[in-house]
Design a protein around this motif. Structure first.
Motif, PDB file in Angstrom:
ATOM      1  N   SER A 200     -17.955  45.283  69.595  1.00  0.00           N
ATOM      2  CA  SER A 200     -18.440  46.189  70.638  1.00  0.00           C
ATOM      3  C   SER A 200     -17.340  46.330  71.694  1.00  0.00           C
ATOM      4  O   SER A 200     -16.475  45.456  71.813  1.00  0.00           O
ATOM      5  CB  SER A 200     -19.734  45.644  71.273  1.00  0.00           C
ATOM      6  OG  SER A 200     -19.490  44.404  71.914  1.00  0.00           O
ATOM      7  N   GLU A 212     -23.201  46.214  82.762  1.00  0.00           N
ATOM      8  CA  GLU A 212     -22.269  45.247  82.168  1.00  0.00           C
ATOM      9  C   GLU A 212     -22.023  45.607  80.710  1.00  0.00           C
ATOM     10  O   GLU A 212     -22.954  45.915  79.972  1.00  0.00           O
ATOM     11  CB  GLU A 212     -22.828  43.837  82.276  1.00  0.00           C
ATOM     12  CG  GLU A 212     -21.847  42.765  81.817  1.00  0.00           C
ATOM     13  CD  GLU A 212     -22.365  41.357  82.073  1.00  0.00           C
ATOM     14  OE1 GLU A 212     -22.066  40.803  83.140  1.00  0.00           O
ATOM     15  OE2 GLU A 212     -23.089  40.836  81.199  1.00  0.00           O
ATOM     16  N   ILE A 213     -20.765  45.571  80.310  1.00  0.00           N
ATOM     17  CA  ILE A 213     -20.378  45.932  78.949  1.00  0.00           C
ATOM     18  C   ILE A 213     -19.917  44.678  78.219  1.00  0.00           C
ATOM     19  O   ILE A 213     -19.054  43.944  78.715  1.00  0.00           O
ATOM     20  CB  ILE A 213     -19.237  46.968  78.952  1.00  0.00           C
ATOM     21  CG1 ILE A 213     -19.678  48.231  79.704  1.00  0.00           C
ATOM     22  CG2 ILE A 213     -18.800  47.297  77.536  1.00  0.00           C
ATOM     23  CD1 ILE A 213     -18.557  49.225  79.902  1.00  0.00           C
ATOM     24  N   GLU A 214     -20.482  44.434  77.058  1.00  0.00           N
ATOM     25  CA  GLU A 214     -20.011  43.324  76.234  1.00  0.00           C
ATOM     26  C   GLU A 214     -18.867  43.812  75.355  1.00  0.00           C
ATOM     27  O   GLU A 214     -19.048  44.674  74.500  1.00  0.00           O
ATOM     28  CB  GLU A 214     -21.129  42.771  75.356  1.00  0.00           C
ATOM     29  CG  GLU A 214     -20.657  41.584  74.511  1.00  0.00           C
ATOM     30  CD  GLU A 214     -21.746  41.002  73.640  1.00  0.00           C
ATOM     31  OE1 GLU A 214     -22.376  40.030  74.064  1.00  0.00           O
ATOM     32  OE2 GLU A 214     -21.947  41.546  72.527  1.00  0.00           O
ATOM     33  N   ALA A 216     -16.445  42.662  72.542  1.00  0.00           N
ATOM     34  CA  ALA A 216     -16.482  41.574  71.560  1.00  0.00           C
ATOM     35  C   ALA A 216     -15.706  41.961  70.308  1.00  0.00           C
ATOM     36  O   ALA A 216     -15.660  43.134  69.921  1.00  0.00           O
ATOM     37  CB  ALA A 216     -17.927  41.236  71.204  1.00  0.00           C
ATOM     38  N   ASP A 260     -15.113  39.892  87.192  1.00  0.00           N
ATOM     39  CA  ASP A 260     -15.689  39.164  86.068  1.00  0.00           C
ATOM     40  C   ASP A 260     -15.556  37.659  86.247  1.00  0.00           C
ATOM     41  O   ASP A 260     -14.722  37.179  87.000  1.00  0.00           O
ATOM     42  CB  ASP A 260     -15.007  39.596  84.754  1.00  0.00           C
ATOM     43  CG  ASP A 260     -15.210  41.074  84.476  1.00  0.00           C
ATOM     44  OD1 ASP A 260     -16.310  41.451  84.079  1.00  0.00           O
ATOM     45  OD2 ASP A 260     -14.259  41.848  84.695  1.00  0.00           O
ATOM     46  N   GLU A 262     -14.794  35.704  83.726  1.00  0.00           N
ATOM     47  CA  GLU A 262     -13.880  35.174  82.724  1.00  0.00           C
ATOM     48  C   GLU A 262     -12.554  34.770  83.382  1.00  0.00           C
ATOM     49  O   GLU A 262     -11.915  35.562  84.066  1.00  0.00           O
ATOM     50  CB  GLU A 262     -13.615  36.223  81.634  1.00  0.00           C
ATOM     51  CG  GLU A 262     -14.850  36.987  81.175  1.00  0.00           C
ATOM     52  CD  GLU A 262     -15.895  36.101  80.509  1.00  0.00           C
ATOM     53  OE1 GLU A 262     -15.593  34.929  80.249  1.00  0.00           O
ATOM     54  OE2 GLU A 262     -17.001  36.578  80.252  1.00  0.00           O
ATOM     55  N   PHE A 267     -11.256  35.679  76.870  1.00  0.00           N
ATOM     56  CA  PHE A 267     -12.539  35.749  76.170  1.00  0.00           C
ATOM     57  C   PHE A 267     -13.155  34.359  76.013  1.00  0.00           C
ATOM     58  O   PHE A 267     -12.447  33.351  75.956  1.00  0.00           O
ATOM     59  CB  PHE A 267     -12.342  36.369  74.783  1.00  0.00           C
ATOM     60  CG  PHE A 267     -12.089  37.856  74.810  1.00  0.00           C
ATOM     61  CD1 PHE A 267     -13.057  38.745  74.378  1.00  0.00           C
ATOM     62  CD2 PHE A 267     -10.884  38.372  75.283  1.00  0.00           C
ATOM     63  CE1 PHE A 267     -12.835  40.116  74.402  1.00  0.00           C
ATOM     64  CE2 PHE A 267     -10.655  39.742  75.305  1.00  0.00           C
ATOM     65  CZ  PHE A 267     -11.630  40.610  74.872  1.00  0.00           C
ATOM     66  N   ASP A 270     -18.393  32.664  71.147  1.00  0.00           N
ATOM     67  CA  ASP A 270     -19.784  32.542  70.716  1.00  0.00           C
ATOM     68  C   ASP A 270     -19.771  31.898  69.333  1.00  0.00           C
ATOM     69  O   ASP A 270     -19.587  32.575  68.316  1.00  0.00           O
ATOM     70  CB  ASP A 270     -20.433  33.923  70.674  1.00  0.00           C
ATOM     71  CG  ASP A 270     -21.884  33.884  70.180  1.00  0.00           C
ATOM     72  OD1 ASP A 270     -22.347  32.807  69.752  1.00  0.00           O
ATOM     73  OD2 ASP A 270     -22.547  34.941  70.206  1.00  0.00           O
ATOM     74  N   GLU A 277     -15.995  36.984  73.004  1.00  0.00           N
ATOM     75  CA  GLU A 277     -16.724  37.878  73.892  1.00  0.00           C
ATOM     76  C   GLU A 277     -16.137  37.898  75.300  1.00  0.00           C
ATOM     77  O   GLU A 277     -15.590  36.902  75.772  1.00  0.00           O
ATOM     78  CB  GLU A 277     -18.196  37.466  73.990  1.00  0.00           C
ATOM     79  CG  GLU A 277     -18.964  37.556  72.685  1.00  0.00           C
ATOM     80  CD  GLU A 277     -20.407  37.123  72.850  1.00  0.00           C
ATOM     81  OE1 GLU A 277     -20.696  36.379  73.812  1.00  0.00           O
ATOM     82  OE2 GLU A 277     -21.258  37.534  72.030  1.00  0.00           O
ATOM     83  N   ASP A 279     -17.555  39.612  79.093  1.00  0.00           N
ATOM     84  CA  ASP A 279     -18.576  40.372  79.817  1.00  0.00           C
ATOM     85  C   ASP A 279     -17.896  41.172  80.918  1.00  0.00           C
ATOM     86  O   ASP A 279     -17.484  40.636  81.947  1.00  0.00           O
ATOM     87  CB  ASP A 279     -19.629  39.429  80.401  1.00  0.00           C
ATOM     88  CG  ASP A 279     -20.369  38.669  79.312  1.00  0.00           C
ATOM     89  OD1 ASP A 279     -20.646  39.265  78.261  1.00  0.00           O
ATOM     90  OD2 ASP A 279     -20.646  37.473  79.512  1.00  0.00           O
ATOM     91  N   SER A 281     -17.768  43.781  83.864  1.00  0.00           N
ATOM     92  CA  SER A 281     -18.560  44.418  84.903  1.00  0.00           C
ATOM     93  C   SER A 281     -17.963  45.774  85.253  1.00  0.00           C
ATOM     94  O   SER A 281     -16.745  45.920  85.396  1.00  0.00           O
ATOM     95  CB  SER A 281     -18.600  43.537  86.157  1.00  0.00           C
ATOM     96  OG  SER A 281     -19.192  44.234  87.239  1.00  0.00           O
TER      97      SER A 281
END
Length: 318
Positions: A200, A212-214, A216, A260, A262, A267, A270, A277, A279, A281
């Motif tokens: 994604s 918020e956009i994931e 990944a 963010d 992170e 990243f 998971d 991943e 996240d 913003s």
């Protein structure tokens, strides 16, 4: 409500009003000079007419008035092997005879090479943005910085904070540094050559500002894999994310600050789903088209565009 709207517009106008831009210096030669002052904090050095790229210098706060000259040098200073791995080379530009470019700074102040001094002539950090044209694969991009005197400098720092592969063959990199000395676009070798598969966001996805956009991806050992892949995905601790957009007014690629959690724009892993991943913003961003670029020591940079719509609310100024 009316008063709040007027208040917001006044604040927004004040914020935009403090974004001061120096005139662009166009050069058909190897040197270009801009003047900086408290009212002119950003200068662009445009050598694109000779195929030598375009460098933008942005001070956060300027305290005095000074001139700053950028000179293109095709002889690149040595690289520190403790910072840049064996196989690191300078980027060859396409339209200057396939030469590499080093950008040397000189001025009329009292710092090294007569450049301005921090906390005397300016405060906080300096942001550099470099745009150039090349057909070379980036591998792992690096923005080399050689602190100190031009005559004895060694590239000992990678100041890269942002990287964009849009438009194709016309990449842009950004970096921050406390003081000015020689810089150059570099290419580090990949430590691995693995298969990158987007998870994604989907291609051409539209989001609302504030959502918020994931971001990944899955990574699989070896370069000959396909997506989707039935192999066992692996973690990438070196992958970083950069967000950019093209500003049609200034004709520059810009990198908005990321809001963010992170660390270092890296990243997280998971383990259950085998996915790397991030996240992302979008709070405070202006509506428009943005490019997400993921780069690493294990694969060449990967990009995907997204579109943001809706009310930006409290704008991020950049």
């Amino acid at each position: 409500m009316f008063k709040r709207t007027i208040g917001f517009l006044a604040v927004a106008f004040a914020l935009f009003g403090t974004q001061c831009w120096a005139a662009t210096c166009l050069s058909e030669g190897v040197s270009c000079t801009n003047t900086f002052s408290p009212a002119d904090t950003t200068g662009t050095y445009d050598f694109s007419g000779t195929g030598n790229g375009k460098l933008t210098v942005q001070f956060d706060t300027v305290l005095t008035t000074f001139t700053l000259t950028v000179t293109v040098n095709h002889t690149i200073d040595p690289l520190d092997p403790s910072e840049f791995p064996t196989g690191t080379v300078c980027v060859q530009y396409e339209f200057n005879g396939s030469q590499c470019d080093e950008y040397d700074f000189t001025g009329n102040k009292n710092g090294p090479n007569h450049v301005p001094q921090r906390n005397i002539d300016y405060k906080r950090l300096i942001t550099l943005t470099l745009e150039y044209f090349t057909f070379q694969t980036a591998n792992t991009p690096a923005f080399g910085h050689a602190p100190g005197d031009n005559a004895t400098a060694v590239y000992s720092e990678d100041i890269l904070t942002g990287y964009s592969t849009f438009p194709v063959f016309d990449p842009t990199m950004s970096g921050t540094l406390p003081g000015l000395s020689s810089v150059a676009a570099l290419r580090e070798p990949l430590t691995e050559n693995d298969t990158y598969c987007w998870v994604s966001p989907p291609i051409g996805q539209t989001y609302t500002v504030g959502q918020e956009i994931e971001v990944a991806f899955q990574l699989f050992p070896g370069a000959n894999g396909t997506c989707p892949n039935t192999g066992t995905p692996i973690r990438d601790k070196t992958a970083r994310l950069s967000l950019s957009r093209f500003d049609p007014t200034t004709r520059n690629t810009v990198f908005p600050p990321l809001r963010d959690k992170e660390e270092g724009n890296k990243f997280h892993w998971d383990n259950e789903n085998g996915v790397n991943e991030f996240d992302l913003s979008t709070e405070g961003l202006a509506p428009g088209t943005y490019t997400i670029t993921v780069f690493s020591s294990k694969f060449s940079p990967q990009s995907r565009d997204i579109t943001l719509t809706g009310n930006p609310g409290c704008l991020v100024i950049f």
